[in-house]
Scaffold this active site. Structure first.
Site, mmCIF file in Angstrom:
data_model
loop_
_atom_site.group_PDB
_atom_site.id
_atom_site.type_symbol
_atom_site.label_atom_id
_atom_site.label_comp_id
_atom_site.label_asym_id
_atom_site.label_seq_id
_atom_site.Cartn_x
_atom_site.Cartn_y
_atom_site.Cartn_z
ATOM 1 N N CYS A 136 0.840 -1.212 0.000
ATOM 2 C CA CYS A 136 0.000 0.000 0.000
ATOM 3 C C CYS A 136 0.868 1.253 0.000
ATOM 4 C CB CYS A 136 -0.925 -0.024 1.215
ATOM 5 S SG CYS A 136 -1.970 1.435 1.355
ATOM 6 N N CYS A 139 -0.464 4.096 2.129
ATOM 7 C CA CYS A 139 -0.231 3.893 3.568
ATOM 8 C C CYS A 139 1.223 4.145 3.929
ATOM 9 C CB CYS A 139 -0.562 2.455 3.975
ATOM 10 S SG CYS A 139 -2.160 1.882 3.407
ATOM 11 N N ASP A 140 2.153 3.611 3.144
ATOM 12 C CA ASP A 140 3.550 3.536 3.578
ATOM 13 C C ASP A 140 4.526 4.380 2.758
ATOM 14 O OD1 ASP A 140 2.773 1.758 5.554
ATOM 15 O OD2 ASP A 140 3.036 0.012 4.277
HETATM 16 C C1 LIG Z 1 0.189 -3.948 5.887
HETATM 17 C C2 LIG Z 1 -0.922 -2.932 5.764
HETATM 18 C C3 LIG Z 1 -0.701 -1.629 6.176
HETATM 19 C C4 LIG Z 1 -1.716 -0.694 6.076
HETATM 20 N N1 LIG Z 1 -1.487 0.571 6.509
HETATM 21 C C5 LIG Z 1 -2.477 1.482 6.479
HETATM 22 C C6 LIG Z 1 -2.280 2.800 6.970
HETATM 23 O O1 LIG Z 1 -1.190 3.150 7.423
HETATM 24 N N2 LIG Z 1 -3.315 3.655 6.920
HETATM 25 C C7 LIG Z 1 -4.529 3.307 6.406
HETATM 26 O O2 LIG Z 1 -5.458 4.128 6.404
HETATM 27 N N3 LIG Z 1 -4.748 2.072 5.914
HETATM 28 C C8 LIG Z 1 -3.757 1.151 5.945
HETATM 29 N N4 LIG Z 1 -3.953 -0.089 5.437
HETATM 30 C C9 LIG Z 1 -5.251 -0.392 4.805
HETATM 31 C C10 LIG Z 1 -6.304 -0.644 5.889
HETATM 32 O O3 LIG Z 1 -5.803 -1.598 6.788
HETATM 33 C C11 LIG Z 1 -7.599 -1.142 5.248
HETATM 34 O O4 LIG Z 1 -8.049 -0.183 4.305
HETATM 35 C C12 LIG Z 1 -8.673 -1.321 6.305
HETATM 36 O O5 LIG Z 1 -8.232 -2.224 7.301
HETATM 37 C C13 LIG Z 1 -9.963 -1.868 5.691
HETATM 38 O O6 LIG Z 1 -10.859 -2.059 6.708
HETATM 39 P P1 LIG Z 1 -12.093 -3.059 6.603
HETATM 40 O O7 LIG Z 1 -12.775 -2.980 7.919
HETATM 41 O O8 LIG Z 1 -12.861 -2.774 5.382
HETATM 42 O O9 LIG Z 1 -11.466 -4.506 6.365
HETATM 43 P P2 LIG Z 1 -10.336 -5.332 7.117
HETATM 44 O O10 LIG Z 1 -9.477 -4.493 7.969
HETATM 45 O O11 LIG Z 1 -9.712 -6.149 6.044
HETATM 46 O O12 LIG Z 1 -11.184 -6.309 8.064
HETATM 47 C C14 LIG Z 1 -11.938 -7.350 7.534
HETATM 48 C C15 LIG Z 1 -12.550 -8.137 8.691
HETATM 49 O O13 LIG Z 1 -13.470 -9.098 8.169
HETATM 50 C C16 LIG Z 1 -13.318 -10.298 8.867
HETATM 51 N N5 LIG Z 1 -13.853 -11.376 8.044
HETATM 52 C C17 LIG Z 1 -13.490 -11.767 6.794
HETATM 53 N N6 LIG Z 1 -14.221 -12.836 6.400
HETATM 54 C C18 LIG Z 1 -15.080 -13.106 7.413
HETATM 55 C C19 LIG Z 1 -16.082 -14.112 7.629
HETATM 56 N N7 LIG Z 1 -16.364 -15.044 6.710
HETATM 57 N N8 LIG Z 1 -16.766 -14.117 8.803
HETATM 58 C C20 LIG Z 1 -16.527 -13.161 9.736
HETATM 59 N N9 LIG Z 1 -15.583 -12.176 9.586
HETATM 60 C C21 LIG Z 1 -14.868 -12.167 8.454
HETATM 61 C C22 LIG Z 1 -11.821 -10.391 9.137
HETATM 62 O O14 LIG Z 1 -11.541 -11.294 10.196
HETATM 63 C C23 LIG Z 1 -11.533 -8.934 9.516
HETATM 64 O O15 LIG Z 1 -11.802 -8.733 10.890
HETATM 65 C C24 LIG Z 1 -2.969 -1.056 5.530
HETATM 66 C C25 LIG Z 1 -3.194 -2.364 5.095
HETATM 67 C C26 LIG Z 1 -2.178 -3.300 5.215
HETATM 68 C C27 LIG Z 1 -2.429 -4.723 4.759
#
Ligand SMILES: Cc1cc2nc3c(=O)[nH]c(=O)nc-3n(C[C@H](O)[C@H](O)[C@H](O)COP(=O)(O)OP(=O)(O)OC[C@H]3O[C@@H](n4cnc5c(N)ncnc54)[C@H](O)[C@@H]3O)c2cc1C
Length: 335
Positions: A136, A139-140
Protein backbone atom coordinates in the site's frame (compact mmCIF):
# COMPACT_ATOMS: atom_id res chain seq x y z
CA UNK A 1 -25.93 -25.20 18.54
CA UNK A 2 -26.79 -21.72 19.84
CA UNK A 3 -28.86 -19.23 17.87
CA UNK A 4 -27.81 -15.61 18.43
CA UNK A 5 -30.31 -13.00 17.30
CA UNK A 6 -29.59 -9.31 16.89
CA UNK A 7 -31.22 -6.40 15.14
CA UNK A 8 -27.92 -5.60 13.40
CA UNK A 9 -25.45 -8.32 12.56
CA UNK A 10 -22.00 -7.13 11.48
CA UNK A 11 -19.46 -9.36 9.77
CA UNK A 12 -15.87 -8.24 10.19
CA UNK A 13 -13.94 -6.49 12.95
CA UNK A 14 -11.72 -4.12 10.93
CA UNK A 15 -12.23 -0.34 10.96
CA UNK A 16 -15.44 -0.66 8.88
CA UNK A 17 -17.14 -3.30 11.05
CA UNK A 18 -16.12 -1.69 14.34
CA UNK A 19 -17.20 1.80 13.25
CA UNK A 20 -20.54 0.37 12.15
CA UNK A 21 -20.78 -1.32 15.55
CA UNK A 22 -20.09 1.92 17.46
CA UNK A 23 -22.88 3.72 15.61
CA UNK A 24 -25.27 0.75 15.79
CA UNK A 25 -24.73 0.26 19.52
CA UNK A 26 -25.26 3.94 20.23
CA UNK A 27 -28.52 3.74 18.24
CA UNK A 28 -29.72 0.95 20.57
CA UNK A 29 -29.39 -1.84 17.98
CA UNK A 30 -27.45 -4.22 20.31
CA UNK A 31 -25.17 -5.25 17.45
CA UNK A 32 -23.19 -8.46 17.28
CA UNK A 33 -19.83 -8.36 15.48
CA UNK A 34 -18.57 -11.68 14.15
CA UNK A 35 -14.82 -11.09 14.09
CA UNK A 36 -13.57 -13.62 11.56
CA UNK A 37 -10.11 -15.11 11.41
CA UNK A 38 -8.39 -11.73 11.59
CA UNK A 39 -9.81 -9.93 14.65
CA UNK A 40 -9.11 -6.22 14.14
CA UNK A 41 -8.59 -6.67 10.38
CA UNK A 42 -5.66 -5.72 8.18
CA UNK A 43 -4.25 -2.97 10.41
CA UNK A 44 -3.25 -5.62 12.95
CA UNK A 45 -0.64 -6.77 10.41
CA UNK A 46 1.18 -3.45 10.28
CA UNK A 47 3.21 -1.31 12.64
CA UNK A 48 3.34 2.47 12.13
CA UNK A 49 0.13 4.25 11.15
CA UNK A 50 0.61 7.95 10.49
CA UNK A 51 -2.50 8.92 8.56
CA UNK A 52 -5.41 8.02 10.83
CA UNK A 53 -6.78 11.36 12.03
CA UNK A 54 -6.65 12.28 15.70
CA UNK A 55 -3.10 11.31 16.62
CA UNK A 56 -0.17 13.72 16.38
CA UNK A 57 2.32 10.91 17.09
CA UNK A 58 2.84 7.77 15.02
CA UNK A 59 0.55 5.04 16.36
CA UNK A 60 0.66 1.27 15.94
CA UNK A 61 -1.97 -0.52 13.82
CA UNK A 62 -2.76 -3.25 16.41
CA UNK A 63 -3.10 -0.62 19.17
CA UNK A 64 -5.52 1.43 17.04
CA UNK A 65 -7.70 -1.63 16.47
CA UNK A 66 -7.68 -2.49 20.19
CA UNK A 67 -8.96 1.02 20.89
CA UNK A 68 -11.72 0.68 18.28
CA UNK A 69 -12.80 -2.66 19.71
CA UNK A 70 -12.77 -1.31 23.29
CA UNK A 71 -14.89 1.65 22.17
CA UNK A 72 -17.36 -0.63 20.36
CA UNK A 73 -17.69 -2.85 23.44
CA UNK A 74 -17.94 0.13 25.78
CA UNK A 75 -21.08 1.35 23.99
CA UNK A 76 -22.70 -2.09 23.98
CA UNK A 77 -21.41 -4.21 21.08
CA UNK A 78 -21.13 -7.94 21.56
CA UNK A 79 -17.97 -9.31 19.94
CA UNK A 80 -18.02 -12.96 18.89
CA UNK A 81 -14.95 -14.93 17.95
CA UNK A 82 -16.27 -16.94 15.05
CA UNK A 83 -16.12 -16.99 11.24
CA UNK A 84 -19.20 -17.15 9.07
CA UNK A 85 -19.16 -20.01 6.58
CA UNK A 86 -22.73 -20.04 5.21
CA UNK A 87 -25.46 -17.49 4.52
CA UNK A 88 -29.18 -17.54 3.84
CA UNK A 89 -30.39 -14.12 2.77
CA UNK A 90 -33.73 -15.33 1.39
CA UNK A 91 -35.41 -15.37 4.79
CA UNK A 92 -35.97 -12.73 7.46
CA UNK A 93 -34.22 -12.46 9.80
CA UNK A 94 -31.12 -13.24 7.73
CA UNK A 95 -29.50 -16.45 8.90
CA UNK A 96 -25.74 -17.05 8.90
CA UNK A 97 -23.83 -20.13 10.00
CA UNK A 98 -20.69 -19.89 12.09
CA UNK A 99 -17.71 -22.17 11.73
CA UNK A 100 -18.29 -23.65 15.20
CA UNK A 101 -21.94 -24.58 14.49
CA UNK A 102 -23.62 -21.49 16.00
CA UNK A 103 -26.24 -19.60 14.01
CA UNK A 104 -26.38 -15.80 13.76
CA UNK A 105 -29.64 -14.10 12.90
CA UNK A 106 -29.80 -10.42 11.97
CA UNK A 107 -32.79 -8.27 11.06
CA UNK A 108 -30.25 -6.37 8.97
CA UNK A 109 -26.77 -7.40 7.91
CA UNK A 110 -23.63 -5.27 7.50
CA UNK A 111 -20.87 -6.92 5.47
CA UNK A 112 -17.41 -5.55 6.37
CA UNK A 113 -15.23 -8.52 5.46
CA UNK A 114 -12.48 -6.48 3.79
CA UNK A 115 -10.10 -7.33 0.97
CA UNK A 116 -6.66 -8.90 1.27
CA UNK A 117 -3.75 -7.72 -0.86
CA UNK A 118 -2.34 -10.32 -3.26
CA UNK A 119 1.32 -11.08 -2.63
CA UNK A 120 3.97 -12.64 -4.84
CA UNK A 121 4.25 -15.73 -2.63
CA UNK A 122 8.05 -15.96 -2.80
CA UNK A 123 10.11 -17.21 0.15
CA UNK A 124 11.64 -13.97 1.43
CA UNK A 125 8.41 -11.96 1.16
CA UNK A 126 6.73 -12.81 4.47
CA UNK A 127 9.84 -11.99 6.50
CA UNK A 128 10.27 -8.62 4.77
CA UNK A 129 6.69 -7.39 5.13
CA UNK A 130 6.85 -4.23 7.22
CA UNK A 131 10.66 -4.14 6.82
CA UNK A 132 10.61 -2.49 3.41
CA UNK A 133 7.99 -4.56 1.62
CA UNK A 134 4.44 -3.19 1.52
CA UNK A 135 1.24 -3.56 -0.49
CA UNK A 136 0.00 0.00 0.00
CA UNK A 137 1.80 3.09 -1.29
CA UNK A 138 -0.81 5.46 0.14
CA UNK A 139 -0.23 3.89 3.57
CA UNK A 140 3.55 3.54 3.58
CA UNK A 141 4.96 5.74 0.76
CA UNK A 142 5.56 8.62 3.17
CA UNK A 143 8.09 6.49 5.09
CA UNK A 144 10.34 6.46 1.99
CA UNK A 145 10.77 10.20 1.56
CA UNK A 146 13.85 10.89 -0.55
CA UNK A 147 14.61 7.17 -0.96
CA UNK A 148 14.64 4.69 -3.84
CA UNK A 149 11.48 2.61 -4.24
CA UNK A 150 10.20 -0.07 -6.59
CA UNK A 151 6.65 -1.05 -7.55
CA UNK A 152 5.86 -4.56 -8.76
CA UNK A 153 2.93 -5.04 -11.14
CA UNK A 154 1.52 -3.90 -14.47
CA UNK A 155 -2.13 -2.97 -13.95
CA UNK A 156 -3.87 0.25 -12.96
CA UNK A 157 -2.98 -0.13 -9.27
CA UNK A 158 0.73 -0.56 -9.99
CA UNK A 159 0.87 2.48 -12.26
CA UNK A 160 -1.16 4.59 -9.84
CA UNK A 161 1.10 3.54 -6.95
CA UNK A 162 4.24 4.39 -8.98
CA UNK A 163 2.85 7.83 -9.86
CA UNK A 164 1.78 8.41 -6.23
CA UNK A 165 5.25 7.47 -4.96
CA UNK A 166 6.87 10.22 -7.06
CA UNK A 167 5.42 12.63 -4.46
CA UNK A 168 7.97 11.25 -2.01
CA UNK A 169 10.70 9.53 -3.95
CA UNK A 170 13.00 10.93 -6.66
CA UNK A 171 13.69 7.41 -7.98
CA UNK A 172 10.79 5.05 -8.66
CA UNK A 173 11.21 1.82 -10.64
CA UNK A 174 8.23 -0.10 -11.98
CA UNK A 175 8.97 -3.80 -12.44
CA UNK A 176 6.73 -5.77 -14.77
CA UNK A 177 7.11 -9.36 -15.89
CA UNK A 178 5.77 -8.70 -19.41
CA UNK A 179 6.69 -6.23 -22.17
CA UNK A 180 3.50 -4.19 -21.97
CA UNK A 181 1.25 -2.86 -19.22
CA UNK A 182 -2.40 -3.73 -18.61
CA UNK A 183 -3.11 -0.29 -17.13
CA UNK A 184 -5.41 2.20 -18.89
CA UNK A 185 -3.75 4.16 -21.68
CA UNK A 186 -4.06 7.52 -19.94
CA UNK A 187 -2.24 6.17 -16.90
CA UNK A 188 0.46 4.64 -19.09
CA UNK A 189 0.99 8.00 -20.79
CA UNK A 190 1.41 9.74 -17.45
CA UNK A 191 3.79 7.03 -16.29
CA UNK A 192 6.03 7.20 -19.36
CA UNK A 193 6.03 11.01 -19.32
CA UNK A 194 7.26 11.12 -15.71
CA UNK A 195 11.02 11.75 -15.46
CA UNK A 196 11.25 10.15 -12.01
CA UNK A 197 9.97 6.70 -13.10
CA UNK A 198 11.94 3.95 -14.83
CA UNK A 199 10.21 0.83 -16.14
CA UNK A 200 12.02 -2.51 -16.06
CA UNK A 201 10.27 -4.77 -18.56
CA UNK A 202 10.25 -8.60 -18.53
CA UNK A 203 11.53 -8.87 -14.97
CA UNK A 204 10.13 -10.80 -12.06
CA UNK A 205 11.16 -10.56 -8.44
CA UNK A 206 12.95 -13.71 -7.30
CA UNK A 207 13.83 -12.47 -3.82
CA UNK A 208 13.74 -9.54 -1.38
CA UNK A 209 17.23 -8.78 -0.07
CA UNK A 210 17.50 -8.19 3.69
CA UNK A 211 20.32 -5.85 4.69
CA UNK A 212 20.47 -7.49 8.12
CA UNK A 213 20.16 -5.86 11.55
CA UNK A 214 17.86 -2.87 11.40
CA UNK A 215 18.66 -2.12 7.74
CA UNK A 216 15.55 -3.82 6.36
CA UNK A 217 15.18 -4.14 2.60
CA UNK A 218 18.23 -3.15 0.56
CA UNK A 219 17.47 -4.67 -2.82
CA UNK A 220 15.52 -6.95 -5.11
CA UNK A 221 16.84 -10.03 -6.86
CA UNK A 222 15.36 -9.96 -10.35
CA UNK A 223 15.07 -12.56 -13.09
CA UNK A 224 14.63 -11.71 -16.77
CA UNK A 225 11.49 -13.57 -17.87
CA UNK A 226 12.79 -13.92 -21.45
CA UNK A 227 16.46 -14.82 -20.93
CA UNK A 228 16.48 -16.12 -17.32
CA UNK A 229 19.36 -13.75 -16.55
CA UNK A 230 19.51 -12.57 -12.93
CA UNK A 231 20.36 -9.11 -11.57
CA UNK A 232 20.04 -7.09 -8.38
CA UNK A 233 18.30 -3.73 -8.04
CA UNK A 234 19.21 -1.60 -5.03
CA UNK A 235 16.08 -0.22 -3.36
CA UNK A 236 14.86 0.92 0.05
CA UNK A 237 11.22 0.05 -0.38
CA UNK A 238 9.18 -2.32 -2.57
CA UNK A 239 5.44 -2.10 -3.17
CA UNK A 240 3.67 -5.21 -4.39
CA UNK A 241 0.74 -3.95 -6.48
CA UNK A 242 -0.78 -6.98 -8.15
CA UNK A 243 -4.34 -6.62 -6.91
CA UNK A 244 -6.61 -7.54 -4.02
CA UNK A 245 -8.96 -10.39 -3.09
CA UNK A 246 -12.21 -9.07 -1.64
CA UNK A 247 -13.51 -11.53 0.99
CA UNK A 248 -16.83 -12.19 -0.76
CA UNK A 249 -16.78 -15.87 -1.86
CA UNK A 250 -19.30 -16.52 0.88
CA UNK A 251 -21.79 -14.17 -0.75
CA UNK A 252 -21.45 -15.34 -4.35
CA UNK A 253 -24.96 -16.10 -5.61
CA UNK A 254 -26.55 -14.36 -2.61
CA UNK A 255 -25.56 -10.71 -3.20
CA UNK A 256 -24.55 -9.14 -6.52
CA UNK A 257 -20.76 -8.96 -6.97
CA UNK A 258 -18.87 -7.11 -9.69
CA UNK A 259 -16.38 -8.73 -12.07
CA UNK A 260 -13.57 -8.35 -9.55
CA UNK A 261 -15.62 -9.87 -6.72
CA UNK A 262 -16.33 -6.60 -4.89
CA UNK A 263 -19.82 -5.81 -3.59
CA UNK A 264 -21.29 -2.92 -5.57
CA UNK A 265 -23.31 -0.44 -3.52
CA UNK A 266 -25.85 2.09 -4.69
CA UNK A 267 -23.94 5.38 -5.18
CA UNK A 268 -23.82 7.54 -2.10
CA UNK A 269 -25.10 4.71 0.12
CA UNK A 270 -24.00 1.31 1.43
CA UNK A 271 -27.07 -0.51 0.08
CA UNK A 272 -26.37 -3.75 -1.79
CA UNK A 273 -28.60 -5.66 -4.22
CA UNK A 274 -30.42 -7.28 -1.26
CA UNK A 275 -32.70 -4.98 0.77
CA UNK A 276 -31.52 -4.99 4.37
CA UNK A 277 -27.94 -5.99 3.49
CA UNK A 278 -25.30 -3.25 3.56
CA UNK A 279 -21.60 -3.34 2.63
CA UNK A 280 -18.79 -1.08 3.81
CA UNK A 281 -15.03 -0.79 3.90
CA UNK A 282 -12.60 -2.45 1.52
CA UNK A 283 -15.08 -5.17 0.52
CA UNK A 284 -16.99 -2.49 -1.39
CA UNK A 285 -14.10 -0.19 -2.27
CA UNK A 286 -11.44 -0.86 -4.87
CA UNK A 287 -10.33 2.76 -5.07
CA UNK A 288 -9.38 4.19 -1.66
CA UNK A 289 -8.75 1.16 0.63
CA UNK A 290 -7.84 3.18 3.72
CA UNK A 291 -8.69 2.74 7.39
CA UNK A 292 -10.35 6.13 7.54
CA UNK A 293 -12.52 5.51 4.47
CA UNK A 294 -13.44 2.07 5.84
CA UNK A 295 -14.44 3.69 9.14
CA UNK A 296 -16.42 6.36 7.27
CA UNK A 297 -18.40 3.87 5.21
CA UNK A 298 -18.86 1.73 8.34
CA UNK A 299 -20.62 4.70 9.92
CA UNK A 300 -22.73 5.09 6.74
CA UNK A 301 -23.69 1.40 6.81
CA UNK A 302 -24.92 1.59 10.41
CA UNK A 303 -26.96 4.72 9.66
CA UNK A 304 -28.37 3.23 6.42
CA UNK A 305 -29.23 -0.01 8.22
CA UNK A 306 -30.83 1.75 11.18
CA UNK A 307 -32.99 3.87 8.82
CA UNK A 308 -33.94 0.77 6.83
CA UNK A 309 -35.10 -0.96 10.03
CA UNK A 310 -36.98 2.11 11.23
CA UNK A 311 -38.80 2.36 7.88
CA UNK A 312 -39.57 -1.39 7.86
CA UNK A 313 -40.85 -1.26 11.43
CA UNK A 314 -42.96 1.83 10.65
CA UNK A 315 -44.41 -0.01 7.65
CA UNK A 316 -45.22 -3.10 9.73
CA UNK A 317 -46.87 -0.88 12.41
CA UNK A 318 -49.01 0.67 9.66
CA UNK A 319 -49.84 -2.84 8.39
CA UNK A 320 -50.80 -3.87 11.93
CA UNK A 321 -53.01 -0.78 12.23
CA UNK A 322 -54.63 -1.51 8.87
CA UNK A 323 -55.42 -5.11 9.88
CA UNK A 324 -58.44 -4.42 12.17
CA UNK A 325 -59.77 -2.01 9.52
CA UNK A 326 -59.46 -4.73 6.86
CA UNK A 327 -61.20 -7.22 9.14
CA UNK A 328 -64.02 -4.70 9.64
CA UNK A 329 -64.25 -4.08 5.86
CA UNK A 330 -64.28 -7.83 5.17
CA UNK A 331 -66.96 -8.36 7.80
CA UNK A 332 -69.10 -5.60 6.24
CA UNK A 333 -68.49 -6.96 2.73
CA UNK A 334 -69.66 -10.41 3.76
CA UNK A 335 -73.12 -9.10 4.71
C1 LIG B 1 0.19 -3.95 5.89
C2 LIG B 1 -0.92 -2.93 5.76
C3 LIG B 1 -0.70 -1.63 6.18
C4 LIG B 1 -1.72 -0.69 6.08
N1 LIG B 1 -1.49 0.57 6.51
C5 LIG B 1 -2.48 1.48 6.48
C6 LIG B 1 -2.28 2.80 6.97
O1 LIG B 1 -1.19 3.15 7.42
N2 LIG B 1 -3.31 3.66 6.92
C7 LIG B 1 -4.53 3.31 6.41
O2 LIG B 1 -5.46 4.13 6.40
N3 LIG B 1 -4.75 2.07 5.91
C8 LIG B 1 -3.76 1.15 5.95
N4 LIG B 1 -3.95 -0.09 5.44
C9 LIG B 1 -5.25 -0.39 4.81
C10 LIG B 1 -6.30 -0.64 5.89
O3 LIG B 1 -5.80 -1.60 6.79
C11 LIG B 1 -7.60 -1.14 5.25
O4 LIG B 1 -8.05 -0.18 4.30
C12 LIG B 1 -8.67 -1.32 6.30
O5 LIG B 1 -8.23 -2.22 7.30
C13 LIG B 1 -9.96 -1.87 5.69
O6 LIG B 1 -10.86 -2.06 6.71
P1 LIG B 1 -12.09 -3.06 6.60
O7 LIG B 1 -12.77 -2.98 7.92
O8 LIG B 1 -12.86 -2.77 5.38
O9 LIG B 1 -11.47 -4.51 6.37
P2 LIG B 1 -10.34 -5.33 7.12
O10 LIG B 1 -9.48 -4.49 7.97
O11 LIG B 1 -9.71 -6.15 6.04
O12 LIG B 1 -11.18 -6.31 8.06
C14 LIG B 1 -11.94 -7.35 7.53
C15 LIG B 1 -12.55 -8.14 8.69
O13 LIG B 1 -13.47 -9.10 8.17
C16 LIG B 1 -13.32 -10.30 8.87
N5 LIG B 1 -13.85 -11.38 8.04
C17 LIG B 1 -13.49 -11.77 6.79
N6 LIG B 1 -14.22 -12.84 6.40
C18 LIG B 1 -15.08 -13.11 7.41
C19 LIG B 1 -16.08 -14.11 7.63
N7 LIG B 1 -16.36 -15.04 6.71
N8 LIG B 1 -16.77 -14.12 8.80
C20 LIG B 1 -16.53 -13.16 9.74
N9 LIG B 1 -15.58 -12.18 9.59
C21 LIG B 1 -14.87 -12.17 8.45
C22 LIG B 1 -11.82 -10.39 9.14
O14 LIG B 1 -11.54 -11.29 10.20
C23 LIG B 1 -11.53 -8.93 9.52
O15 LIG B 1 -11.80 -8.73 10.89
C24 LIG B 1 -2.97 -1.06 5.53
C25 LIG B 1 -3.19 -2.36 5.10
C26 LIG B 1 -2.18 -3.30 5.22
C27 LIG B 1 -2.43 -4.72 4.76
Amino acid sequence: MTVHHTRMLILGSGPAGLSAAIYAARAGMNPIVVQGIQPGGQLTTTTDVENYPGFADVIQGPWLMEQMQAQAEHVGTRMVWDTVTGVDLTRRPFRLNGDGGDVYEGDVLVIATGAQAKWLGIDSEEAMKGKGVSACATCDGFFYRGKKVAVIGGGNTAVEEALYLTNHSPDVTLIHRRDSLRAERILQERLHAHPGITVLWNREVAGFVDGGGTAGLVGLDLRDTTTGETSRLATDGAFVAIGHHPATELFRGHVDLDDDGYIPVQPGTTRTSVPGVFACGDVADKVYRQAVTAAGTGCMAALDAERFLAAAEHESDREAMREPLREKENAEASW
